[in-house]
Structure formats: structure tokens, C-alpha cells
Design a protein around this motif. Structure first.
Motif, PDB file in Angstrom:
ATOM      1  N   MET A 254     -21.026  33.448  25.070  1.00  0.00           N
ATOM      2  CA  MET A 254     -20.897  34.417  24.027  1.00  0.00           C
ATOM      3  C   MET A 254     -21.901  35.616  23.975  1.00  0.00           C
ATOM      4  O   MET A 254     -22.987  35.754  23.362  1.00  0.00           O
ATOM      5  N   SER A 255     -21.574  36.417  24.988  1.00  0.00           N
ATOM      6  CA  SER A 255     -22.532  37.706  25.192  1.00  0.00           C
ATOM      7  C   SER A 255     -22.622  38.552  24.200  1.00  0.00           C
ATOM      8  O   SER A 255     -23.780  39.380  24.143  1.00  0.00           O
ATOM      9  N   ASP A 256     -21.834  38.698  23.177  1.00  0.00           N
ATOM     10  CA  ASP A 256     -22.068  39.796  22.050  1.00  0.00           C
ATOM     11  C   ASP A 256     -22.894  39.066  20.957  1.00  0.00           C
ATOM     12  O   ASP A 256     -23.055  39.650  19.841  1.00  0.00           O
ATOM     13  N   PHE A 257     -23.589  37.979  21.101  1.00  0.00           N
ATOM     14  CA  PHE A 257     -24.425  37.272  20.062  1.00  0.00           C
ATOM     15  C   PHE A 257     -25.762  38.094  19.912  1.00  0.00           C
ATOM     16  O   PHE A 257     -26.235  38.279  20.913  1.00  0.00           O
ATOM     17  N   SER A 258     -26.032  38.149  18.683  1.00  0.00           N
ATOM     18  CA  SER A 258     -27.202  39.037  18.110  1.00  0.00           C
ATOM     19  C   SER A 258     -27.710  38.771  16.779  1.00  0.00           C
ATOM     20  O   SER A 258     -26.876  38.157  16.144  1.00  0.00           O
ATOM     21  N   PHE A 259     -28.987  39.250  16.498  1.00  0.00           N
ATOM     22  CA  PHE A 259     -29.573  38.981  15.404  1.00  0.00           C
ATOM     23  C   PHE A 259     -29.614  40.311  14.737  1.00  0.00           C
ATOM     24  O   PHE A 259     -30.190  41.248  15.470  1.00  0.00           O
ATOM     25  N   GLY A 260     -29.362  40.729  13.416  1.00  0.00           N
ATOM     26  CA  GLY A 260     -29.748  41.796  12.674  1.00  0.00           C
ATOM     27  C   GLY A 260     -31.279  41.822  12.451  1.00  0.00           C
ATOM     28  O   GLY A 260     -31.872  42.941  12.315  1.00  0.00           O
ATOM     29  N   ARG A 261     -31.969  40.946  11.817  1.00  0.00           N
ATOM     30  CA  ARG A 261     -33.345  40.633  11.539  1.00  0.00           C
ATOM     31  C   ARG A 261     -33.754  39.667  12.323  1.00  0.00           C
ATOM     32  O   ARG A 261     -34.209  38.550  11.863  1.00  0.00           O
ATOM     33  N   PRO A 262     -34.178  39.645  13.541  1.00  0.00           N
ATOM     34  CA  PRO A 262     -34.595  38.600  14.247  1.00  0.00           C
ATOM     35  C   PRO A 262     -35.798  38.005  13.868  1.00  0.00           C
ATOM     36  O   PRO A 262     -36.312  36.768  14.507  1.00  0.00           O
ATOM     37  N   LEU A 263     -36.970  38.652  13.502  1.00  0.00           N
ATOM     38  CA  LEU A 263     -38.073  38.417  13.016  1.00  0.00           C
ATOM     39  C   LEU A 263     -38.187  36.937  12.120  1.00  0.00           C
ATOM     40  O   LEU A 263     -39.177  36.426  12.097  1.00  0.00           O
ATOM     41  N   TRP A 264     -36.978  36.752  11.396  1.00  0.00           N
ATOM     42  CA  TRP A 264     -36.962  35.541  10.447  1.00  0.00           C
ATOM     43  C   TRP A 264     -36.851  34.490  11.338  1.00  0.00           C
ATOM     44  O   TRP A 264     -37.095  33.207  10.987  1.00  0.00           O
ATOM     45  N   LEU A 265     -36.766  34.643  12.827  1.00  0.00           N
ATOM     46  CA  LEU A 265     -36.278  33.363  13.611  1.00  0.00           C
ATOM     47  C   LEU A 265     -37.717  32.474  13.678  1.00  0.00           C
ATOM     48  O   LEU A 265     -37.936  31.524  14.143  1.00  0.00           O
ATOM     49  N   LEU A 266     -38.769  33.642  13.547  1.00  0.00           N
ATOM     50  CA  LEU A 266     -40.179  33.055  13.564  1.00  0.00           C
ATOM     51  C   LEU A 266     -40.514  31.931  12.638  1.00  0.00           C
ATOM     52  O   LEU A 266     -41.259  30.828  12.766  1.00  0.00           O
ATOM     53  N   VAL A 267     -39.609  31.902  11.466  1.00  0.00           N
ATOM     54  CA  VAL A 267     -39.794  30.576  10.687  1.00  0.00           C
ATOM     55  C   VAL A 267     -39.345  29.376  11.237  1.00  0.00           C
ATOM     56  O   VAL A 267     -39.971  28.190  11.068  1.00  0.00           O
ATOM     57  N   ILE A 268     -38.485  29.319  12.287  1.00  0.00           N
ATOM     58  CA  ILE A 268     -37.845  28.218  12.740  1.00  0.00           C
ATOM     59  C   ILE A 268     -39.052  27.322  13.449  1.00  0.00           C
ATOM     60  O   ILE A 268     -39.265  26.192  13.419  1.00  0.00           O
ATOM     61  N   PRO A 269     -39.612  27.799  14.371  1.00  0.00           N
ATOM     62  CA  PRO A 269     -40.901  27.351  15.058  1.00  0.00           C
ATOM     63  C   PRO A 269     -41.978  26.739  14.181  1.00  0.00           C
ATOM     64  O   PRO A 269     -42.628  25.798  14.412  1.00  0.00           O
TER      65      PRO A 269
END
Length: 580
Positions: free
Chosen positions: A1-16
Motif C-alpha cells: 500500500m504505497s499511498d498509505f500516509s498520515f495527516g497528523r503523524p505526531l499523534w503516533l508518538l502516543v503509541i510507544p
């Protein structure tokens, strides 16, 4: 899925961060279990099901907040076309520091931010003092243009001394590409001081060529001394007149307003921070027919799936924990609420925030600010019909009916039937304000086809219809019978006097309100003539454009006239079914 992306990637820091808490919770649970085992023969068992499920719910909520997107959808946008030439005053008076850090520095910052916030347009820069010089021609490299602006210095190294605003405007008018379709705009930033030429004449020439003009002031009415830089030492001193007194430069807003008025433009005040929004608003309001329609691909946001999964897992964890530990009953529910709040807050788009700020500005009576914010919101979300309707309403409130018509048309084909109906109604009101009654009637008709139960729309339709189809004059409504014509006498000779047809409840249809006694023929004619005179007077006072109050007053008079006409059987013969 080469077109996969995030609009606000900073929220991913919540996961770790959440995952790091899991081993900490496990260690604490083991210590608690060991301490409990020393006190009882039947130590409790640790239930990890609810904990794991809640962790997964928070992870999914963080993913939703990051706005995952994959896949593409095509959208038609209005791109290119607009040409903006900035005309910047760099005379020595622009070095005054009454606008910190200086007039020129504040103007540079405003211009740089303006260019960066434009999308797909071309920009150019003209600087002037005693004469004018082109700094760079029309270009689409907005970032490079902003960089060049930041390097602009004042003084007269390459320009003659003095201030000639007219020369800057004249040079700007020569830079536009006549063969390229699109709106043309000149942005003048100056303190208003002019020592040579007639800038109003140059501004009038811009208007004659169909070029829009925005004028921004910089400085204060109180003014400040004019600084002079020594080219050898680099030190600054104060410019002095022949008597040795410091030369004070002041913002001349009257001159700037006169230039804007001569060019059929707008003076946006002496706040450089307002320049970017004002320019973007004006560019968006240029004739859309001159723009080139371009189809682009936009990513499809899929955060809804993650929201749904997070909610389901939070509810499941709540059910499990409710049975397991009574003292922790409320915790999963609170976590679920926090997950929902986090997701909803994170998924609020920039367009939504701009729209909300615009509505607040409208509530406070600041219509111009609301329009600028709504233009920005529409640029962020060009397919949002509700934003278009809000913008059209704000433009209507500001009296900018032509722009309101163009904006309303964008929402006519919205997939939401209610928004499409509201768009037709909105368009009709703007056309009505412009005096284009035929087009307004057609728009009201389209709105009624989508929402036939809307009584307000029906009333508005009737107002416009009556204005386009006024009743015949009294002398044409009931012509006296010709001599020898006894066609109506035969029925009356038998003593059967004609009566209005009974209504649904058995009462005479023309009996008026509450069965009031019918007027005599002479009194009826007199009252009808009075109503016609009142309607004519209202229309004469209103002129070409009727206000809502005047239109409603005319409608009430027309309704009374129709009701009275029904009392006359001769009039009832020509009254059409919509005469009520």
C-alpha cells in the motif's frame, strides 16, 4: 500500500508511550500479587484481559487521531491564473520605527507570509522610492519570492530619493501577462507619503484596465523620526531639516484611502498582520470563470474505521472489568470517554476550526474578518458545501452580492440534499438582492423541488412571483357590460342572486376572515384602488432592490387584494389559482 500516509503523524508518538506503560503495569501488578500472597491462602488472580483491550483501544484511538489515509479520490479545483504584483515602498521614511521593528521590516514580513500562503498563483515585486524598479517578475516559485522579499533593504542606493507611489503603480500595471486567463491584483504597501506624481491617476488607470487594487498602510498617525544610515560606518542617525529639527514621518491614511478609491479598490488598514488574509480573501473572490479547472487526486481519510474499533474495544473492556473488579468499575468507562474525546478533538480539521472562528466573528459583528476566515476555510476544504453557504451568507451581509452568487453556485450539486436546497435558496436571495428576479424565481423553484414542505421557501417564491406578475389595473379587471348585453340578466330575473362558491367548511369562499360582511361594490373598488396605490408607493420607495421588510409588506397587501377580489364574481373569473 504505497499511498498509505498520515495527516497528523505526531499523534503516533502516543503509541510507544502507551506500550511502554504495559511492562511498568506488569511489574507493579506482580509486586502487589506477591505482597497479597503472604497474607492469604487464596491470592487473587491478575486479570489482564481488560488491560490489554484498553491498551489496544488507546492505540487505535491514536491511529485515528493521526488521520490515516490511503486510496485516492479525484476533485476539481480552481488552480492557477491569479497574478499578484506587490508594490512596496522602500523610501527612507519606511525606516521609521513607529511600527516595530520598523515599517519596512513589518511590511516585508507581511508580504513574505502573503506569498507563502498563496497556492498556484504567480507573484511579482516592484519597489519604489523616488522612482520604481522591478525586483523580480511574475513567478510561481512562492518560496523563493518570499526569500527575496526578506532581503529587501530601504534607502536610495539603486533608486532616486523621494517617494513616487504613482511610478510604482504604473510599473506594476505593465507586468501582467495579458494572454493568460486569471484575476489580476496589485497590492500596494506604503506609509502614504508621496512627494512626486499623481498616484490617484495611476490607480485609476489600473481600474480602467480591470486590475484589482488593495492598499495597505504601515506606520502610525503619531509618526516617528526618519532614520538615515551612514553607508561607510553603518551607523544610523536622524534625518533633520534645514533648521536642524528632526524630520517626523507620519502615516497618511487619507492619501492611501484616496488611492484605493481612485482605483475602485479597498484600503485594508494599517495592520500589516492582516495583509495575508486580506490578499488571500481577495484572490479567492476574483472572477472564478477566469480560472483554469484542474482535476487533482486527494487521499481518502480512513480514520472512521479506527474510531469505530477503538469505541468497540473500550466498551468491551468496560464490560469485562465491570465483572472482574468492583473497585475499578468506573475506570474503563472513563478511559473510553477519554478515547472518544481524544479522537474527536484530533479529527477536527483546519477548515472546521476556521469555520468556527468565522462564525464567532459574525456573532461579534466583524463581517470582514469572517469573510477572510471563511475564504481560508474554503481553500482548505473546497468541496465543503456548508462552508460555501456560510461564506455566501457573510458576503451577502457585507453587500458583496456578486461574490455571494459565485460562491453559492459551488454548493448547488452537493451530495447532501439539504445543503443543495439551501444553496439554491441562498443563490435566490443573492440574485434577488441584485434585482435579477427571473433568475431568483428559478432558484427558488429548484429549492422547492428539493424541499417542497418548506413554507418559508414557498413564501419567498410567492413574493418574487408576485413582483414579476403584478395583478392587472382595476380598470382592466372588470369591464362594464356592453349595452344590450343581457347575458347575465336571465339568471338574476329568476330571483337567484349569485353567491361565492362555498369553501370546505361550508362558509362562502369570499366571505373574508371570520365570515365578515362583504363590502359593497363601490367600497370594494375603493379599497382595491387604495391597495394598488400602497403597492405602487412601496415599489417606488424601494427602487430597484426590495428589502425583505418591503417585500413582505407587498405580499401582505397582495394577499388582502386577492381576498377582496374573491368577493366580486366578475373578478373571480380572472383570478388565477395562485392568487392568495
Amino acid at each position: 500500500m504505497s499511498d498509505f500516509s498520515f495527516g497528523r503523524p505526531l499523534w503516533l508518538l502516543v503509541i510507544p508511550a502507551v506500550l511502554l506503560l504495559v511492562p511498568v503495569a506488569w511489574v507493579l501488578a506482580q509486586r502487589t500479587l506477591a505482597a497479597t500472597a503472604a497474607l492469604t491462602r487464596d491470592p487473587p488472580r491478575i486479570r489482564w484481559t481488560a488491560t490489554v483491550v484498553l491498551v489496544l483501544a488507546v492505540v487505535l484511538a491514536a491511529l485515528a487521531a493521526a488521520q490515516p489515509r490511503w486510496g485516492e479520490r479525484s476533485a476539481t479545483v480552481q488552480a492557477g491564473g491569479a497574478q499578484i504584483v506587490a508594490v512596496l515602498d522602500v523610501s527612507r521614511s519606511m525606516g521609521a520605527m513607529d511600527t516595530p521593528p520598523s515599517r519596512l521590516a513589518a511590511a516585508r514580513t507581511a508580504l513574505a507570509e502573503t506569498f507563502v500562503r498563496l497556492r498556484g498563483d504567480r507573484v511579482a515585486l516592484v519597489v519604489f522610492a523616488g522612482d520604481a524598479r522591478l525586483r523580480f517578475p511574475l513567478t510561481r516559485d512562492l518560496t523563493a519570492a518570499a526569500t527575496v522579499i526578506e532581503s529587501v533593504e530601504g534607502g536610495t542606493l539603486l533608486l532616486e530619493r523621494g517617494t513616487s507611489t504613482g511610478s510604482g503603480l504604473k510599473l506594476a500595471s505593465e507586468l501582467f501577462d495579458e494572454e493568460t486567463a486569471g484575476g489580476r491584483l496589485v497590492l500596494l504597501i506604503s506609509d502614504g507619503e508621496n512627494l512626486a506624481g499623481d498616484p490617484s491617476a495611476s490607480a485609476a488607470a489600473l481600474a480602467a484596465d480591470g486590475i484589482d487594487l488593495l492598499v495597505a498602510g504601515v506606520g502610525t498617525p503619531a509618526g516617528a523620526p526618519v532614520p538615515v544610515r551612514d553607508p561607510l560606518s553603518g551607523e544610523f542617525s536622524t534625518l533633520r531639516d534645514r533648521n536642524g529639527e528632526p524630520v517626523i514621518t507620519r502615516l497618511d491614511e487619507a492619501s492611501l484611502r484616496a488611492i484605493a478609491s481612485a482605483g475602485d479598490g479597498r484600503y485594508i488598514g494599517a495592520n500589516p498582520a492582516a495583509v495575508p488574509a486580506a490578499v488571500r480573501s481577495r484572490v479567492a473572490g476574483l472572477d472564478q470563470a477566469a480560472y483554469r479547472a484542474t482535476t487533482i487526486s486527494l487521499p481518502i481519510e480512513r480514520y472512521q474505521w479506527f474510531v469505530a474499533a477503538a469505541v468497540v474495544l473500550a466498551l468491551f473492556a468496560t464490560a469485562v472489568e465491570w465483572r472482574a473488579l468492583a473497585s475499578w468499575r468506573r475506570t474503563p468507562a472513563l478511559v473510553g470517554v477519554a478515547v472518544l474525546a481524544l479522537t474527536l478533538a484530533a479529527c477536527a480539521t483546519a477548515a472546521y476550526n476556521l469555520n468556527e472562528r468565522a462564525l464567532e466573528a459574525l456573532d461579534e459583528g466583524d463581517v470582514e474578518t469572517a469573510i477572510e476566515l471563511l475564504y481560508e476555510a474554503q481553500a482548505e476544504s473546497p468541496q465543503d458545501g456548508q462552508i460555501a453557504l456560510n461564506l455566501a451568507a457573510a458576503l451577502h451581509q457585507a453587500g458583496r452580492y456578486d461574490e455571494a452568487v459565485r460562491i453559492s453556485r459551488r454548493a448547488l450539486n452537493d451530495r447532501d440534499g439539504e445543503i443543495a436546497a439551501a444553496a439554491h435558496s441562498s443563490l435566490a436571495h443573492h440574485l434577488f438582492a441584485l434585482g435579477e428576479l427571473e433568475e431568483a424565481l428559478d432558484a427558488f423553484r429548484e429549492a422547492l423541488l428539493l424541499t417542497p414542505e418548506d413554507d418559508v421557501l414557498r413564501r419567498d417564491y410567492e413574493v418574487v412571483w408576485r413582483l414579476l406578475h403584478p395583478p392587472p389595473p382595476p380598470e382592466q379587471q372588470a369591464a362594464p357590460p356592453a349595452e344590450g348585453d343581457d347575458s347575465g340578466e336571465g339568471e338574476e330575473s329568476e330571483g337567484q342572486e349569485q353567491q361565492p362558491a362555498p369553501g370546505p367548511d361550508g362558509a362562502p369562499a369570499g366571505g373574508g376572515d371570520g365570515g365578515q360582511e362583504a363590502l359593497s361594490p363601490q367600497a370594494l373598488e375603493e379599497r382595491l384602488a387604495e391597495i394598488d396605490a400602497e403597492i405602487a408607493e412601496l415599489r417606488e420607495e424601494a427602487g430597484e432592490v426590495l428589502s425583505t421588510r418591503e417585500a413582505l409588506a407587498i405580499l401582505e397587501l397582495l394577499e388582502e387584494r386577492s381576498r377582496l377580489s374573491a368577493q366580486n364574481p366578475v373578478r373571480g373569473a380572472w383570478s388565477d389559482p395562485t392568487d392568495y
